[in-house]
Every structure is written in C-alpha cells, then in structure tokens.
Design a protein around this motif. Structure first.
Motif, PDB file in Angstrom:
ATOM      1  N   SER A  45     -14.750  14.415  12.149  1.00 14.26           N
ATOM      2  CA  SER A  45     -13.932  13.966  11.032  1.00 14.26           C
ATOM      3  C   SER A  45     -13.976  12.446  10.923  1.00 14.26           C
ATOM      4  O   SER A  45     -13.989  11.740  11.923  1.00 14.26           O
ATOM      5  N   GLU A  46     -13.991  11.966   9.696  1.00 10.97           N
ATOM      6  CA  GLU A  46     -14.009  10.520   9.501  1.00 10.97           C
ATOM      7  C   GLU A  46     -12.629   9.948   9.817  1.00 10.97           C
ATOM      8  O   GLU A  46     -11.622  10.649   9.729  1.00 10.97           O
ATOM      9  N   PRO A  47     -12.551   8.676  10.172  1.00  6.27           N
ATOM     10  CA  PRO A  47     -11.248   8.086  10.488  1.00  6.27           C
ATOM     11  C   PRO A  47     -10.392   7.948   9.225  1.00  6.27           C
ATOM     12  O   PRO A  47     -10.917   7.795   8.125  1.00  6.27           O
ATOM     13  N   ALA A  48      -9.093   8.003   9.410  1.00 11.68           N
ATOM     14  CA  ALA A  48      -8.165   7.850   8.296  1.00 11.68           C
ATOM     15  C   ALA A  48      -8.140   6.395   7.849  1.00 11.68           C
ATOM     16  O   ALA A  48      -8.223   5.481   8.660  1.00 11.68           O
ATOM     17  N   LYS A  49      -8.020   6.199   6.525  1.00 12.17           N
ATOM     18  CA  LYS A  49      -7.972   4.858   5.951  1.00 12.17           C
ATOM     19  C   LYS A  49      -6.684   4.716   5.159  1.00 12.17           C
ATOM     20  O   LYS A  49      -6.250   5.669   4.501  1.00 12.17           O
ATOM     21  N   PRO A  50      -6.053   3.532   5.180  1.00 14.65           N
ATOM     22  CA  PRO A  50      -4.847   3.326   4.374  1.00 14.65           C
ATOM     23  C   PRO A  50      -5.154   3.613   2.906  1.00 14.65           C
ATOM     24  O   PRO A  50      -6.243   3.309   2.418  1.00 14.65           O
ATOM     25  N   ALA A  51      -4.182   4.207   2.202  1.00 14.57           N
ATOM     26  CA  ALA A  51      -4.416   4.615   0.819  1.00 14.57           C
ATOM     27  C   ALA A  51      -3.175   4.378  -0.039  1.00 14.57           C
ATOM     28  O   ALA A  51      -2.080   4.158   0.481  1.00 14.57           O
ATOM     29  N   LYS A  59       1.560   0.555  -4.465  1.00 15.11           N
ATOM     30  CA  LYS A  59       1.073  -0.798  -4.179  1.00 15.11           C
ATOM     31  C   LYS A  59       0.795  -1.017  -2.695  1.00 15.11           C
ATOM     32  O   LYS A  59      -0.005  -1.861  -2.330  1.00 15.11           O
ATOM     33  N   ARG A  60       1.444  -0.238  -1.859  1.00 10.86           N
ATOM     34  CA  ARG A  60       1.294  -0.354  -0.401  1.00 10.86           C
ATOM     35  C   ARG A  60       1.093   1.028   0.202  1.00 10.86           C
ATOM     36  O   ARG A  60       1.559   2.019  -0.344  1.00 10.86           O
ATOM     37  N   PHE A 105       6.355   5.474   7.439  1.00 10.28           N
ATOM     38  CA  PHE A 105       5.383   6.487   7.041  1.00 10.28           C
ATOM     39  C   PHE A 105       4.190   5.772   6.428  1.00 10.28           C
ATOM     40  O   PHE A 105       4.344   4.745   5.766  1.00 10.28           O
ATOM     41  N   ILE A 106       2.996   6.316   6.646  1.00  7.05           N
ATOM     42  CA  ILE A 106       1.769   5.699   6.146  1.00  7.05           C
ATOM     43  C   ILE A 106       0.978   6.737   5.354  1.00  7.05           C
ATOM     44  O   ILE A 106       0.706   7.838   5.856  1.00  7.05           O
ATOM     45  N   LEU A 107       0.609   6.365   4.118  1.00  7.54           N
ATOM     46  CA  LEU A 107      -0.260   7.218   3.310  1.00  7.54           C
ATOM     47  C   LEU A 107      -1.701   6.911   3.702  1.00  7.54           C
ATOM     48  O   LEU A 107      -2.098   5.748   3.757  1.00  7.54           O
ATOM     49  N   GLN A 108      -2.466   7.957   3.986  1.00  8.33           N
ATOM     50  CA  GLN A 108      -3.850   7.792   4.451  1.00  8.33           C
ATOM     51  C   GLN A 108      -4.789   8.699   3.666  1.00  8.33           C
ATOM     52  O   GLN A 108      -4.370   9.712   3.117  1.00  8.33           O
ATOM     53  N   LEU A 109      -6.045   8.316   3.667  1.00  9.03           N
ATOM     54  CA  LEU A 109      -7.108   9.122   3.064  1.00  9.03           C
ATOM     55  C   LEU A 109      -8.114   9.459   4.154  1.00  9.03           C
ATOM     56  O   LEU A 109      -8.607   8.567   4.853  1.00  9.03           O
TER      57      LEU A 109
END
Length: 123
Positions: free
Chosen positions: A22-28, A63-64, A93-97
């Motif tokens: 799996s690819e690493p999670a990126k901020p989204a 925006k963040r 909490f962090i939104l990731q892609l």
C-alpha cells in the motif's frame, strides 16, 4: 551460470512483492462538502473517539488536513466557566489520501477509518 540465476531471480521476486504494498498516506483536503460528507465525518469521529456527534463547520477539511476538536468548558450555575475544570487536551484528526481513498486518521489511538462516499485530493 545456473548458480547466478537463482539468486538473481530471488532478488527480482522479492523486489516485485515490495512494490505491491500500500502506498503511504498523504495529507488531503476535501474536494466537495455537503450534508452527507459532514454526516460521514461526524459518524467516523464519533466511532473512533466515542461520545456524542460533534458539530462541524461547512468548511471542515477544505483548507487544512488537520482538525482540532476542543472539549466543552464546564460552567457553574452562574454560567461562568469553572477555572481548572477543563484540563482535557484537544482531539486531533487528520484527513489523508491513500490508494485513491479518503481516510480519517486519529493519532491518539492510531486508528484509520476509510470514508466511504467522500472525495478528497492531496494537499
């Protein structure tokens, strides 16, 4: 010659297995926000954190990639905040892609929830 082919074939096979991970999670950030997306986020937060549904702004995660949720301040009978009654840290909490899917990451418990029906893009 055959002795060289076996180690080479083994290295190639191992390298191929690593590329499938799996690819690493990126901020989204969210690409669109509507009542359904807000409800999905509220339910995901409640599921990992517990408690009641939180109120989220229509601009959440636009925006963040991070969201901080503060706990309500305890108030006395006169309506004033009770000093020292609020020692609970904000919840992050962090939104990731990851793999073209939006995820909500809760670092406190190291939990990740896939957000079905939510679209986001890399920040």
């Amino acid at each position: 010659m055959a002795k060289l082919l076996l180690p080479l074939a083994t290295l190639l096979a191992l390298g191929g297995c690593q590329s499938v991970d799996s690819e690493p999670a990126k901020p989204a950030i969210l690409t669109s926000v509507n009542p359904s997306v807000i409800t999905t986020l509220q339910q995901a937060i409640q599921q990992v954190k517990g408690g009641t549904l939180v109120t989220l702004a229509d601009s959440v995660f636009t925006k963040r990639s991070e969201l901080l949720i503060d706990h309500a301040m305890s108030k006395g009978s006169d309506g004033r905040v009770i000093m020292g009654a609020h020692n609970i840290k904000s919840e992050k909490f962090i939104l990731q892609l990851r793999n073209n899917q939006c995820e909500l990451y809760y670092p406190k418990k190291e939990l990740t929830t896939v957000l079905e029906g939510v679209t986001c893009k890399e920040l």
